[in-house]
Scaffold this motif. Structure first.
Motif: not given
Length: 65
Positions: A19-25, A30-36, A40-47
């Motif tokens: 659930l935490l990974g889904l929330i972060i993803e 919805h975040w329009s920045h290159p860091t998004a 997504f890939a380095l925080v949400g997916t590993p969770l």
């Protein structure tokens, strides 16, 4: 199937990770920045992967007593 306390705890922890990974993803989508993409890939997916691994481990290691 009767759940033991340890399996119930592992399932709750795995659900929290997923659930935490889904929330972060969802936030990163919805975040329009290159860091998004990095969030997504380095925080949400590993969770989510940690949650899935804990879930599968709890199924494999469960013993019917």
């Amino acid at each position: 199937m009767i759940l033991t306390r340890s399996m119930d705890f592992k399932l709750r922890i795995s659900g929290i990770f997923v659930l935490l990974g889904l929330i972060i993803e969802a936030f990163a989508l919805h975040w329009s920045h290159p860091t998004a993409f990095l969030v997504f890939a380095l925080v949400g997916t590993p969770l989510q992967l940690i949650g899935i691994v804990i879930f599968l481990y709890s199924l494999v290691s469960h013993r019917n007593s």
